[in-house]
Design a protein around this motif. Structure first.
Motif, PDB file in Angstrom:
ATOM      1  N   GLU A  89      -6.661  -2.464   6.597  1.00 41.18           N
ATOM      2  CA  GLU A  89      -6.417  -3.164   5.878  1.00 41.18           C
ATOM      3  C   GLU A  89      -7.159  -4.412   5.415  1.00 41.18           C
ATOM      4  O   GLU A  89      -7.352  -5.365   7.050  1.00 41.18           O
ATOM      5  CB  GLU A  89      -4.714  -3.352   5.494  1.00 41.18           C
ATOM      6  CG  GLU A  89      -4.571  -4.391   3.789  1.00 41.18           C
ATOM      7  CD  GLU A  89      -2.759  -4.015   3.489  1.00 41.18           C
ATOM      8  OE1 GLU A  89      -2.649  -2.460   3.323  1.00 41.18           O
ATOM      9  OE2 GLU A  89      -2.384  -4.097   3.634  1.00 41.18           O
ATOM     10  N   THR A 134      -9.434  -9.724   1.131  1.00 43.00           N
ATOM     11  CA  THR A 134     -11.005  -9.564   0.543  1.00 43.00           C
ATOM     12  C   THR A 134     -11.588 -10.788  -0.417  1.00 43.00           C
ATOM     13  O   THR A 134     -12.224 -11.251  -1.062  1.00 43.00           O
ATOM     14  CB  THR A 134     -11.193  -8.360  -1.559  1.00 43.00           C
ATOM     15  OG1 THR A 134      -9.487  -8.602  -1.596  1.00 43.00           O
ATOM     16  CG2 THR A 134     -11.007  -6.874  -0.109  1.00 43.00           C
ATOM     17  N   THR A 154      -5.946 -10.449  -2.331  1.00 40.71           N
ATOM     18  CA  THR A 154      -5.676  -9.554  -2.776  1.00 40.71           C
ATOM     19  C   THR A 154      -6.686  -8.744  -1.237  1.00 40.71           C
ATOM     20  O   THR A 154      -6.834  -8.842  -0.394  1.00 40.71           O
ATOM     21  CB  THR A 154      -7.476  -9.804  -3.687  1.00 40.71           C
ATOM     22  OG1 THR A 154      -8.231 -10.336  -3.103  1.00 40.71           O
ATOM     23  CG2 THR A 154      -6.768  -9.450  -5.116  1.00 40.71           C
ATOM     24  N   TYR A 155      -6.135  -7.634  -1.875  1.00 46.08           N
ATOM     25  CA  TYR A 155      -6.729  -6.698  -0.326  1.00 46.08           C
ATOM     26  C   TYR A 155      -7.105  -5.622  -0.945  1.00 46.08           C
ATOM     27  O   TYR A 155      -7.254  -4.813  -1.417  1.00 46.08           O
ATOM     28  CB  TYR A 155      -4.999  -6.677   0.319  1.00 46.08           C
ATOM     29  CG  TYR A 155      -4.247  -5.666  -0.147  1.00 46.08           C
ATOM     30  CD1 TYR A 155      -4.299  -4.863  -0.100  1.00 46.08           C
ATOM     31  CD2 TYR A 155      -3.331  -6.385  -0.747  1.00 46.08           C
ATOM     32  CE1 TYR A 155      -3.332  -3.711  -0.149  1.00 46.08           C
ATOM     33  CE2 TYR A 155      -2.526  -5.838  -1.549  1.00 46.08           C
ATOM     34  CZ  TYR A 155      -2.110  -4.867  -0.963  1.00 46.08           C
ATOM     35  OH  TYR A 155      -1.029  -4.272  -2.193  1.00 46.08           O
ATOM     36  N   ALA A 156      -8.081  -4.710   0.438  1.00 45.24           N
ATOM     37  CA  ALA A 156      -8.282  -3.765   0.160  1.00 45.24           C
ATOM     38  C   ALA A 156      -7.997  -2.314   1.390  1.00 45.24           C
ATOM     39  O   ALA A 156      -7.246  -3.260   2.490  1.00 45.24           O
ATOM     40  CB  ALA A 156     -10.012  -3.417  -0.202  1.00 45.24           C
ATOM     41  N   LYS A 157      -7.852  -1.349   1.026  1.00 46.17           N
ATOM     42  CA  LYS A 157      -7.642  -0.452   2.123  1.00 46.17           C
ATOM     43  C   LYS A 157      -7.637   1.241   1.722  1.00 46.17           C
ATOM     44  O   LYS A 157      -8.459   1.213   1.327  1.00 46.17           O
ATOM     45  CB  LYS A 157      -6.080  -0.155   2.142  1.00 46.17           C
ATOM     46  CG  LYS A 157      -5.418   0.293   0.614  1.00 46.17           C
ATOM     47  CD  LYS A 157      -3.912   0.315   0.930  1.00 46.17           C
ATOM     48  CE  LYS A 157      -2.921   0.291  -0.413  1.00 46.17           C
ATOM     49  NZ  LYS A 157      -1.201   0.792  -0.386  1.00 46.17           N
ATOM     50  N   GLN A 159      -9.039   5.204  -1.254  1.00 50.74           N
ATOM     51  CA  GLN A 159      -9.377   3.915  -0.838  1.00 50.74           C
ATOM     52  C   GLN A 159      -7.650   3.006  -1.641  1.00 50.74           C
ATOM     53  O   GLN A 159      -7.824   3.940  -3.240  1.00 50.74           O
ATOM     54  CB  GLN A 159      -9.765   3.241  -1.177  1.00 50.74           C
ATOM     55  CG  GLN A 159     -11.086   3.958  -2.357  1.00 50.74           C
ATOM     56  CD  GLN A 159     -12.792   3.514  -2.017  1.00 50.74           C
ATOM     57  OE1 GLN A 159     -12.899   2.759  -1.141  1.00 50.74           O
ATOM     58  NE2 GLN A 159     -13.236   3.183  -3.618  1.00 50.74           N
ATOM     59  N   ASN A 217      -6.365  -0.594  -3.656  1.00 50.82           N
ATOM     60  CA  ASN A 217      -6.338  -2.537  -3.067  1.00 50.82           C
ATOM     61  C   ASN A 217      -4.857  -3.057  -4.135  1.00 50.82           C
ATOM     62  O   ASN A 217      -4.467  -2.185  -4.772  1.00 50.82           O
ATOM     63  CB  ASN A 217      -7.934  -3.080  -3.618  1.00 50.82           C
ATOM     64  CG  ASN A 217      -8.236  -2.730  -5.209  1.00 50.82           C
ATOM     65  OD1 ASN A 217      -7.497  -2.479  -6.238  1.00 50.82           O
ATOM     66  ND2 ASN A 217      -9.148  -2.305  -5.007  1.00 50.82           N
ATOM     67  N   ASP A 265       0.436  -3.482  -5.366  1.00 51.32           N
ATOM     68  CA  ASP A 265      -0.605  -2.269  -5.727  1.00 51.32           C
ATOM     69  C   ASP A 265      -1.639  -1.713  -6.358  1.00 51.32           C
ATOM     70  O   ASP A 265      -1.002  -2.044  -7.632  1.00 51.32           O
ATOM     71  CB  ASP A 265      -0.742  -0.415  -4.798  1.00 51.32           C
ATOM     72  CG  ASP A 265      -0.569  -1.111  -2.575  1.00 51.32           C
ATOM     73  OD1 ASP A 265      -0.864  -1.370  -2.371  1.00 51.32           O
ATOM     74  OD2 ASP A 265       0.798   0.178  -2.734  1.00 51.32           O
TER      75      ASP A 265
END
Length: 156
Positions: free
Chosen positions: A77, A80, A96-99, A109, A111, A134
């Motif tokens: 993770e 972003t 914000t994040y992505a995984k 995937q 985010n 999420d």
């Protein structure tokens, strides 16, 4: 130029988010995670019919078990986008994040968005609260508006 506090707050948030990895780094990640969380921190998952609230232990332990179980491979993770707002010994980070991960042989995937509150202690910034959600059908992640280099909200 960002202030040292701005950079330290972002480094603390990066440590928190980067702690979520599968494989041999899980235990070390949990140690780093506990190192940035205040022992009384509250973590909340939004987005369900009712939010789910965790203590540090009820948050960390199941994630260590899941990430060690082999059910998720190559899980990671990362941030972003982020906005840091500072006021004395208080910081608020919208990020914000992505995984991504592999489950049942298929790459997955996702985010989402996190709201993270921190306080400055004698020796460092510590996370006191996290709320995350999420992305899902009907909810798209929106990048946070940028703060100025000193960590102040836009228009302040």
């Amino acid at each position: 130029m960002p202030s040292p506090d701005h950079d330290e707050v972002l480094a603390t948030v990066d440590t928190f988010i980067a702690a979520f990895v599968s494989g041999p780094g899980v235990v070390d990640g949990a140690v780093r995670l506990r190192g940035v969380l205040d022992p009384g921190a509250v973590i909340v998952r939004a987005g369900d019919a009712a939010p789910t609230t965790y203590s540090v232990d009820t948050f960390v332990e199941p994630r260590v078990e899941l990430l060690q179980s082999g059910a998720l491979e190559d899980f990671r993770e990362w941030v972003t986008g982020a906005r840091v707002d500072l006021s004395g010994d208080i910081a608020q980070v919208w990020c914000t994040y992505a995984k991504e991960w592999v489950a049942d042989g298929e790459r997955q995937q996702g985010n989402g968005t996190k709201s993270i509150q921190l306080v400055r202690t004698r020796d460092r910034w510590r996370i006191t609260a996290v709320v995350w959600e999420d992305e899902r059908p009907g909810l798209r992640v929106q990048e946070p508006r940028p703060s100025d280099p000193q960590g102040q909200p836009p228009g302040q």
